[in-house]
Scaffold this active site. Structure first.
Site, PDB file in Angstrom:
ATOM      1  N   GLY A  54     -19.996  25.142 -39.197  1.00 48.14           N
ATOM      2  CA  GLY A  54     -21.043  24.227 -38.743  1.00 48.14           C
ATOM      3  C   GLY A  54     -22.114  24.884 -37.918  1.00 48.14           C
ATOM      4  O   GLY A  54     -22.960  24.201 -37.325  1.00 48.14           O
ATOM      5  N   SER A 140     -43.943  22.120 -61.088  1.00 49.13           N
ATOM      6  CA  SER A 140     -43.255  21.792 -62.337  1.00 49.13           C
ATOM      7  C   SER A 140     -44.135  22.191 -63.507  1.00 49.13           C
ATOM      8  O   SER A 140     -45.360  22.272 -63.378  1.00 49.13           O
ATOM      9  CB  SER A 140     -42.967  20.284 -62.395  1.00 49.13           C
ATOM     10  OG  SER A 140     -42.605  19.883 -63.699  1.00 49.13           O
ATOM     11  N   TYR A 153     -46.058  11.819 -61.506  1.00 50.58           N
ATOM     12  CA  TYR A 153     -45.297  13.035 -61.177  1.00 50.58           C
ATOM     13  C   TYR A 153     -46.120  14.281 -61.492  1.00 50.58           C
ATOM     14  O   TYR A 153     -46.228  15.199 -60.670  1.00 50.58           O
ATOM     15  CB  TYR A 153     -43.994  13.035 -61.977  1.00 50.58           C
ATOM     16  CG  TYR A 153     -43.148  14.267 -61.827  1.00 50.58           C
ATOM     17  CD1 TYR A 153     -42.250  14.397 -60.774  1.00 50.58           C
ATOM     18  CD2 TYR A 153     -43.229  15.311 -62.746  1.00 50.58           C
ATOM     19  CE1 TYR A 153     -41.448  15.526 -60.639  1.00 50.58           C
ATOM     20  CE2 TYR A 153     -42.444  16.444 -62.619  1.00 50.58           C
ATOM     21  CZ  TYR A 153     -41.557  16.545 -61.570  1.00 50.58           C
ATOM     22  OH  TYR A 153     -40.774  17.670 -61.448  1.00 50.58           O
ATOM     23  N   ALA A 154     -46.725  14.313 -62.686  1.00 50.02           N
ATOM     24  CA  ALA A 154     -47.529  15.467 -63.094  1.00 50.02           C
ATOM     25  C   ALA A 154     -48.726  15.658 -62.171  1.00 50.02           C
ATOM     26  O   ALA A 154     -49.079  16.790 -61.811  1.00 50.02           O
ATOM     27  CB  ALA A 154     -47.992  15.298 -64.539  1.00 50.02           C
ATOM     28  N   ALA A 155     -49.362  14.565 -61.772  1.00 51.78           N
ATOM     29  CA  ALA A 155     -50.524  14.651 -60.886  1.00 51.78           C
ATOM     30  C   ALA A 155     -50.133  15.235 -59.531  1.00 51.78           C
ATOM     31  O   ALA A 155     -50.846  16.077 -58.970  1.00 51.78           O
ATOM     32  CB  ALA A 155     -51.147  13.271 -60.708  1.00 51.78           C
ATOM     33  N   ILE A 185     -34.854  22.053 -66.462  1.00 55.42           N
ATOM     34  CA  ILE A 185     -33.671  22.559 -65.772  1.00 55.42           C
ATOM     35  C   ILE A 185     -32.578  21.490 -65.854  1.00 55.42           C
ATOM     36  O   ILE A 185     -32.850  20.298 -65.672  1.00 55.42           O
ATOM     37  CB  ILE A 185     -33.988  22.876 -64.298  1.00 55.42           C
ATOM     38  CG1 ILE A 185     -35.235  23.770 -64.188  1.00 55.42           C
ATOM     39  CG2 ILE A 185     -32.786  23.526 -63.621  1.00 55.42           C
ATOM     40  CD1 ILE A 185     -35.127  25.115 -64.859  1.00 55.42           C
ATOM     41  N   THR A 235     -48.205  31.347 -58.460  1.00 51.81           N
ATOM     42  CA  THR A 235     -47.231  30.436 -59.045  1.00 51.81           C
ATOM     43  C   THR A 235     -46.410  31.181 -60.082  1.00 51.81           C
ATOM     44  O   THR A 235     -46.967  31.831 -60.974  1.00 51.81           O
ATOM     45  CB  THR A 235     -47.915  29.230 -59.714  1.00 51.81           C
ATOM     46  OG1 THR A 235     -48.633  28.485 -58.727  1.00 51.81           O
ATOM     47  CG2 THR A 235     -46.891  28.325 -60.379  1.00 51.81           C
TER      48      THR A 235
END
Length: 245
Positions: A54, A140, A153-155, A185, A235
């Site tokens: 921990g 992505s 999501y893409a934007a 994935i 990227t």
């Protein structure tokens, strides 16, 4: 071998498949972990699994869409470990709806988590980033070529590419900012997509298979390591060749 002993990773979306692999690989490299996710119980259990003492993996119930929650998350990291070396905002959702049918709330919810949440976490971390720190955003393949019935999501993922480059300019020589763009994935997030179009997507992928969460995590680890010390504003595609630029 990457040696990150004494370094601290702040990771959101830590209970997802990719998040868990990132946590494991950074812990194995010696880093301390401050892990955030909305579901605290499974995250706490995961922390105990990878760090029975921990001492090096701290869980936090994070609402990625909340600025205040992100501030508290980073405060825990600074209070526990003194500062921040690596920031990986990996929280995200992937709902399916056509743009023509999308409600204001559906659009806003994705933006709040997938884009605003990244901004909130990074902004909170910047004052505490050590010299030679590293930020790695998770975009992505959808951020590069769009996505059928996942326009929000893409934007958001496309916006992360520009945000990353802006961070590289603004942080200068103090810290680097890069991005990883996974393809398809095998995770819980892509179960429906793989069930519907898995054969087609594999056939279109030169590597001939789907990716694994560990293969994304290893690129994140590389980008935070000294081996990537002159990689900035970049990227890296992790998609088996499904999308090449």
């Amino acid at each position: 071998m990457v040696n990150m002993a004494g370094k601290t990773l702040v990771l959101s979306g830590a209970d997802g498949a990719i998040g868990r692999e990132i946590a494991r690989q950074f812990l194995e490299a010696g880093a301390n972990l401050v892990l955030g996710d909305l579901a605290l119980d499974p995250l706490t259990k995961f922390c105990k699994e990878i760090d029975p003492s921990g001492e090096r993996a701290k869980p936090f119930r994070l609402d990625a869409a909340s600025s205040a929650s992100n501030d508290e998350f980073v405060a825990l990291a600074v209070e526990t470990f003194g500062s921040v070396d690596f920031v990986v905002p990996a929280a995200g959702i992937y709902p399916e709806v056509a743009i023509a049918d999308m409600t204001n709330d559906q659009w806003a919810t994705v933006m709040k988590i997938n884009l605003d949440g990244v901004f909130y976490l990074i902004r909170a971390c910047i004052p505490h980033l050590n010299q030679d720190g590293s930020i790695v955003n998770i975009s992505s393949i959808a951020g590069h070529r769009g996505s059928n019935k996942h326009g929000h999501y893409a934007a958001a993922k496309g916006a992360l590419l520009a945000l990353t480059r802006s961070l590289a300019w603004e942080l200068g020589s103090k810290a680097r900012a890069n991005c990883v763009s996974p393809g398809i994935i095998e995770t819980q997030m892509t179960v429906d997509l793989v069930a519907a179009r898995g054969d087609v997507l594999i056939a279109a992928t030169p590597s001939g298979r789907l990716g694994q969460a560990s293969e994304v995590a290893s690129v994140v680890l590389f980008l935070c390591s000294p081996a990537a010390s002159f990689v900035n504003g970049e990227t890296i595609q992790v998609n088996g060749g499904l999308h090449m630029i």
